[in-house]
Design a protein around this motif. Structure first.
Motif, PDB file in Angstrom:
ATOM      1  N   ALA A   9      23.446  92.591 -75.494  1.00  0.00           N
ATOM      2  CA  ALA A   9      24.388  91.922 -74.320  1.00  0.00           C
ATOM      3  C   ALA A   9      24.423  92.819 -73.233  1.00  0.00           C
ATOM      4  O   ALA A   9      24.770  94.054 -73.300  1.00  0.00           O
ATOM      5  CB  ALA A   9      25.722  91.518 -74.871  1.00  0.00           C
ATOM      6  N   THR A  14      26.285  94.643 -70.236  1.00  0.00           N
ATOM      7  CA  THR A  14      27.501  95.280 -69.784  1.00  0.00           C
ATOM      8  C   THR A  14      27.705  95.845 -68.477  1.00  0.00           C
ATOM      9  O   THR A  14      28.664  96.217 -68.070  1.00  0.00           O
ATOM     10  CB  THR A  14      27.765  96.574 -70.728  1.00  0.00           C
ATOM     11  OG1 THR A  14      26.737  97.583 -70.389  1.00  0.00           O
ATOM     12  CG2 THR A  14      27.355  96.306 -72.252  1.00  0.00           C
ATOM     13  N   ARG A  38      36.336  94.468 -73.636  1.00  0.00           N
ATOM     14  CA  ARG A  38      36.383  93.831 -74.974  1.00  0.00           C
ATOM     15  C   ARG A  38      36.466  94.540 -76.194  1.00  0.00           C
ATOM     16  O   ARG A  38      35.629  95.491 -76.242  1.00  0.00           O
ATOM     17  CB  ARG A  38      35.048  93.053 -74.850  1.00  0.00           C
ATOM     18  CG  ARG A  38      34.869  91.787 -75.846  1.00  0.00           C
ATOM     19  CD  ARG A  38      33.259  91.087 -75.793  1.00  0.00           C
ATOM     20  NE  ARG A  38      33.233  90.604 -74.565  1.00  0.00           N
ATOM     21  CZ  ARG A  38      33.898  89.701 -73.898  1.00  0.00           C
ATOM     22  NH1 ARG A  38      34.666  88.874 -74.434  1.00  0.00           N
ATOM     23  NH2 ARG A  38      33.482  89.233 -72.862  1.00  0.00           N
ATOM     24  N   TRP A  58      34.256  91.977 -79.250  1.00  0.00           N
ATOM     25  CA  TRP A  58      32.824  92.012 -79.875  1.00  0.00           C
ATOM     26  C   TRP A  58      33.162  92.259 -81.400  1.00  0.00           C
ATOM     27  O   TRP A  58      34.093  92.786 -81.936  1.00  0.00           O
ATOM     28  CB  TRP A  58      32.336  93.563 -79.476  1.00  0.00           C
ATOM     29  CG  TRP A  58      31.789  93.579 -78.172  1.00  0.00           C
ATOM     30  CD1 TRP A  58      32.309  94.404 -76.980  1.00  0.00           C
ATOM     31  CD2 TRP A  58      30.945  92.839 -77.264  1.00  0.00           C
ATOM     32  NE1 TRP A  58      31.627  94.327 -76.031  1.00  0.00           N
ATOM     33  CE2 TRP A  58      30.802  93.470 -76.064  1.00  0.00           C
ATOM     34  CE3 TRP A  58      29.983  91.767 -77.629  1.00  0.00           C
ATOM     35  CZ2 TRP A  58      29.999  92.866 -75.128  1.00  0.00           C
ATOM     36  CZ3 TRP A  58      29.218  91.464 -77.134  1.00  0.00           C
ATOM     37  CH2 TRP A  58      29.021  91.869 -75.447  1.00  0.00           C
ATOM     38  N   GLN A  74      29.080  82.888 -84.417  1.00  0.00           N
ATOM     39  CA  GLN A  74      29.510  82.611 -83.128  1.00  0.00           C
ATOM     40  C   GLN A  74      30.047  81.600 -82.662  1.00  0.00           C
ATOM     41  O   GLN A  74      30.529  81.469 -81.509  1.00  0.00           O
ATOM     42  CB  GLN A  74      27.816  82.896 -82.369  1.00  0.00           C
ATOM     43  CG  GLN A  74      27.530  84.299 -82.318  1.00  0.00           C
ATOM     44  CD  GLN A  74      26.312  84.556 -81.596  1.00  0.00           C
ATOM     45  OE1 GLN A  74      25.664  83.595 -81.516  1.00  0.00           O
ATOM     46  NE2 GLN A  74      25.944  85.662 -81.277  1.00  0.00           N
ATOM     47  N   TRP A 134      33.387  83.317 -83.183  1.00  0.00           N
ATOM     48  CA  TRP A 134      33.470  84.543 -82.414  1.00  0.00           C
ATOM     49  C   TRP A 134      32.187  84.662 -81.378  1.00  0.00           C
ATOM     50  O   TRP A 134      30.993  85.073 -81.666  1.00  0.00           O
ATOM     51  CB  TRP A 134      33.322  85.847 -83.200  1.00  0.00           C
ATOM     52  CG  TRP A 134      34.640  86.062 -83.981  1.00  0.00           C
ATOM     53  CD1 TRP A 134      35.836  86.507 -83.405  1.00  0.00           C
ATOM     54  CD2 TRP A 134      34.758  85.817 -85.357  1.00  0.00           C
ATOM     55  NE1 TRP A 134      36.684  86.372 -84.425  1.00  0.00           N
ATOM     56  CE2 TRP A 134      36.205  86.264 -85.795  1.00  0.00           C
ATOM     57  CE3 TRP A 134      33.874  85.365 -86.539  1.00  0.00           C
ATOM     58  CZ2 TRP A 134      36.508  85.958 -87.091  1.00  0.00           C
ATOM     59  CZ3 TRP A 134      34.474  85.227 -87.694  1.00  0.00           C
ATOM     60  CH2 TRP A 134      35.669  85.694 -88.061  1.00  0.00           C
ATOM     61  N   HIS A 143      31.138  86.437 -79.251  1.00  0.00           N
ATOM     62  CA  HIS A 143      30.575  87.841 -78.908  1.00  0.00           C
ATOM     63  C   HIS A 143      30.320  88.545 -80.172  1.00  0.00           C
ATOM     64  O   HIS A 143      30.429  89.714 -80.098  1.00  0.00           O
ATOM     65  CB  HIS A 143      31.501  88.736 -78.033  1.00  0.00           C
ATOM     66  CG  HIS A 143      31.785  87.689 -76.659  1.00  0.00           C
ATOM     67  ND1 HIS A 143      30.766  87.709 -75.867  1.00  0.00           N
ATOM     68  CD2 HIS A 143      33.037  86.945 -76.307  1.00  0.00           C
ATOM     69  CE1 HIS A 143      31.145  86.927 -74.696  1.00  0.00           C
ATOM     70  NE2 HIS A 143      32.746  86.531 -74.956  1.00  0.00           N
ATOM     71  N   ALA A 178      28.356  90.337 -82.517  1.00  0.00           N
ATOM     72  CA  ALA A 178      27.007  91.025 -81.995  1.00  0.00           C
ATOM     73  C   ALA A 178      26.041  91.440 -83.175  1.00  0.00           C
ATOM     74  O   ALA A 178      24.933  92.093 -82.992  1.00  0.00           O
ATOM     75  CB  ALA A 178      27.398  91.983 -81.102  1.00  0.00           C
TER      76      ALA A 178
END
Length: 384
Positions: free
Chosen positions: A18, A20, A269, A294, A313, A316, A318, A320
């Motif tokens: 992802a 940043t 986050r 995350w 997802q 959530w 995010h 990961a």
């Protein structure tokens, strides 16, 4: 004089794929705001400014804007290269940048270029920003110096620092990008500096210096009152040791170090780890409020759930990382991670030698040769 010790900005790094950059830009804007609010005289960046030796154009632009904002806020900037940076690219136009208050230290073979002099009402403060030291490159350039390890490289560098300080005695600050003895090594640490194992610099290397601003670890650590890691401004891994993100405010008085205090930076986050069976996690009210984090999920279902990431997802966005750890692996004492763990390059070579020699592995001398060869390859890859 008030300094802000930061490190490991890693501009351009992703978090499990992802982007940043926006979060990092916002955090660095907070650094500029802190310069005004806390009346900071200089911001120190102890290596790994970029995440790549060849940063993308938008990453260069983002860094340039962040540095300009810090300068506009009133602080000078002292920045050294780390093992992720290309010294030649990062240090381009260093002389021109210095005229604008941005001091770039990237030449490992020129100790005189490491020095920046800052002044306050008590006189000068000598800031020596040591770039990342590659033992293999230093050994080739300085065969008489006897450099084989990071400890040797830092010994040579600190001898040069002390010679420079002898010419201009006074208060002193050193920036360095290394593993120092006494660190609590965790999985957030970068891959071993040497291919064959962890190579540490004695903390005593920084004796006699008023403050040593270290970089290379991504979580803050205090090795001595005057020797510290600030950690990174963002989380780069679920395995980092501390949830806090920030920097050290370093106050120097007339006689040297007076105080060091922690300056919190916002965490865009948070990191959250959840564990359990998939259906139970999706309905667990105790995890309400974590939806914006995350998330790393460890699933303990007896059978690997189908489409687990998509379903996680849905709660959530995010999420990961998903790890499946079946109960039978726990009962056997063997985790799923251990079954799929990838060996290091040095371990692969050692295993191959053991295979072709009917179980007789590499000798210490052979392991040293392998470490040198792998380090050479790593150095060549970074310089491309």
């Amino acid at each position: 004089m008030r300094l802000l010790h930061t490190s490991d900005w890693h501009v351009g790094r992703t978090f499990h794929g992802a982007d940043t950059l926006d979060a990092l830009v916002a955090t660095l804007a907070e650094v500029a705001a802190a310069v005004r609010r806390e009346r900071i005289d200089a911001v120190l960046v102890a290596g790994d400014v970029y995440d790549s030796a060849m940063p993308a154009g938008r990453h260069v632009a983002a860094l340039s804007a962040a540095l300009a904002a810090i300068r506009d806020a009133g602080a000078r900037i002292v920045l050294s290269s780390g093992n992720h940076d290309s010294p030649a690219r990062l240090g381009a136009n260093a002389a021109f940048a210095a005229a604008g208050g941005l001091h770039l230290s990237t030449d490992a073979l020129d100790p005189a270029s490491w020095r920046t002099t800052l002044d306050d009402e008590h006189g000068p403060v000598q800031v020596l920003a040591i770039p990342y030291l590659e033992p293999l490159a230093l050994r080739a350039a300085l065969p008489e110096a006897g450099i084989a390890t990071q400890a040797d490289a830092m010994r040579w560098a600190m001898d040069a620092v002390r010679a420079l300080l002898a010419e201009a005695p006074g208060r002193s600050v050193v920036l360095a990008h290394c593993f120092a003895a006494g660190v609590a090594i965790a999985d957030d640490a970068p891959r071993d500096i040497t291919a064959g194992g962890l190579d540490v610099v004695p903390t005593a290397a920084f004796d006699g210096i008023d403050y040593a601003a270290l970089g290379h670890l991504h979580s803050r650590q205090v090795l001595a009152e005057h020797v510290r890691y600030s950690g990174a401004p963002l989380h780069w891994s679920f395995k980092e040791r501390t949830p806090e993100r920030g920097a050290w405010l370093v106050d120097l008085g007339a006689e040297g170090l007076e105080a060091v205090t922690w300056l919190e930076l916002p965490v865009p986050r948070r990191l959250t780890e959840v564990e359990g069976e998939l259906e139970a996690l999706l309905g667990d009210a105790r995890l309400d409020g974590t939806e914006g984090d995350w998330v790393r999920a460890t699933l303990t279902d007896r059978l690997r759930p189908i489409d687990a990431m998509r379903r996680l997802q849905s709660r959530w966005p995010h999420c990961a990382e998903v790890v499946w750890r079946a109960p039978e692996h726990e009962r056997s004492g063997e985790t799923y991670g251990s079954l799929v763990a990838q060996p290091t390059d040095a371990e692969l070579v050692g295993a191959f030698l053991g295979h072709v020699r009917a179980g007789v592995g590499a000798s210490e001398a052979e392991l040293a040769l392998v470490a040198d060869a792998l380090a050479r390859v790593d150095a060549e890859e970074r310089d491309r």
